[in-house]
Design a protein around this motif. Structure first.
Motif: not given
Length: 443
Positions: A367-373, A392-395, A399-409, A428-430
């Motif tokens: 999960g950490e590698q997916h986030q970093l990549v 599939e950014p959620e891979l 869940v908490a990271w998924q919820a923050q992903f869109l704001k980071d993006l 959760d991504i949406i």
């Protein structure tokens, strides 16, 4: 030029999809059941704009249309008639533009109906990709996983490592080259944790030699990028230092330039230095800070004004890179539990565990590698004014990271100036941004 709509007709002989892109918010999310073509649509876009035509024509569809905001359209048409006795025609790529007197066409190949070309491509696959062995004329064994792969499977996984010209009959016309230059497209694939390195040569083609962790490859790449900026900084410093005396002689300090203003500028420069040191771009400066005397004369003011301008120009070399590193560090350090990231100009990523032990990037969780990549791809590999495709950014993400992903993006999209089209299964991504979504539906 930006893509504002994509559509496909008769995908797999079943689906008709139309996807308008959200140009105002810069992010569009497609979702729908498995098998409806989310990933395939991203692959089709990537294949079209990165000359991976072989990947494109192995997907069954009748028409694939890309519409741009200034009115032009790229249209790929091909036959998906499964009748072996039916006459087959090569897939055709066509540009429709009202500013042109006529539409231009570019022919792609039809591998399924061209046995000679199929045999040629199969032989090149055997040469270029050592991770697979041919079982029969249309099937390969993937050695690491023992999976049996069809020709289409091989193209899907390894098509980007095959020569671009295999998917076309003639060289690309200038109008197509111009369109692709003005609209860069990059795909962040679901299988993003491994990079296939190309260092061997065989029969004139680049051969895949090994798989390495993407985080390790990107760590090394970032270090090289920093070294390149340091070299640019050094060249500029030499040039400015060499001409410094002549410019001082010619420069007259502005009449309103006071000691207080010079001191404020010097403090501002020091703050920039500290920021670049924290980003891992500069070493800690051991020279003591100095105060500007209120009674300095005009000659000293002229010297200091040129000095301040030179230092600002030197530090500006790092500005864009520093911004990206700061965002990367902030997001990673707010997400990773009991680990922190810093940047080293020789090694790239440096990770430290809560017990102060250093960790290699490969020792991070999946999960950490997916986030970093994903963050690295978005910040450091995306070109300005490009369309980034994320599958599939959620891979492997919590869940908490998924919820923050869109704001980071959204923050990254504004900084790097990119549009994003992503395919996801995750609500959760949406989060609460269903206004950014397009649902793929059945016939």
């Amino acid at each position: 030029m930006r893509i504002h709509k994509i559509s496909v007709t008769n995908l797999f002989g079943i689906f008709n999809h139309s996807i308008p892109l959200n140009l105002d918010e810069r992010i569009t999310i497609i979702h729908g059941p498995n098998g409806f073509g989310k990933t395939i649509l991203l692959r089709m876009l990537n294949g079209l704009f990165n000359s991976r035509y072989l990947e494109l024509v192995t997907i069954p569809f009748s028409e694939f249309r890309v519409e741009f905001d200034e009115g032009s359209q790229l249209v790929v048409t091909q036959s998906i008639d499964k009748n072996p006795k039916a006459k087959k025609h090569p897939a055709t790529l066509q540009l429709f533009d009202s500013r042109l007197s006529k539409s231009d066409k570019f022919q792609l190949i039809d591998v399924a109906s061209d046995s000679k070309r199929f045999k040629q491509i199969s032989q090149i696959i055997d040469t270029v990709i050592p991770e697979i062995n041919r079982i029969d004329s249309t099937t390969w064994l993937h050695l690491p996983t023992h999976e049996q792969l069809s020709f289409e499977d091989v193209i899907t996984r390894f098509g980007k490592f095959l020569p671009e010209q295999l998917g076309r009959i003639n060289p690309e016309p200038n109008w197509l080259i111009d369109v692709k230059k003005s609209m860069p497209v990059r795909l962040i694939e679901a299988q993003r944790l491994l990079n296939l390195s190309n260092v061997l040569r065989g029969r004139g083609y680049t051969r895949i030699s090994s798989s390495i962790a993407s985080v390790a490859a990107y760590s090394e790449e970032l270090a090289e990028h920093i070294q390149s900026k340091l070299a640019e900084y050094g060249e500029l410093a030499q040039s400015l230092d060499r001409t410094f005396p002549a410019r001082v002689v010619k420069t007259t300090a502005p009449s309103d330039l006071t000691a207080e203003k010079i001191h404020a500028k010097l403090r501002e420069i020091e703050e920039k230095r500290y920021r670049l040191i924290a980003a891992g771009l500069l070493n800690q400066d051991e020279d003591p800070d100095f105060q500007v005397d209120r009674s300095i004369d005009d000659t000293a003011k002229s010297i200091l004004s040129v000095y301040v301008e030179d230092v600002e120009n030197k530090l500006r070399v790092f500005e864009e890179l520093a911004q990206k590193i700061e965002i990367l560090k902030r997001i990673i350090n707010s997400r990773f539990c009991y680990k922190s990231i810093s940047i080293n100009k020789e090694k790239g990523f440096i990770f430290q565990a809560h017990d102060s032990k250093h960790l290699s990037p490969e020792n991070l969780s999946s999960g950490e590698q997916h986030q970093l990549v994903m963050l690295y791809e978005l910040l450091f590999k995306a070109q300005p004014n490009s369309l980034i495709l994320i599958d599939e950014p959620e891979l492997s993400l919590h869940v908490a990271w998924q919820a923050q992903f869109l704001k980071d993006l959204q923050e990254i999209a504004q900084l790097v100036n990119i549009d994003v089209l992503m395919a996801t299964h995750s609500p959760d991504i949406i989060s609460d941004r269903w206004d950014l979504t397009v649902e793929l539906k059945g016939p």
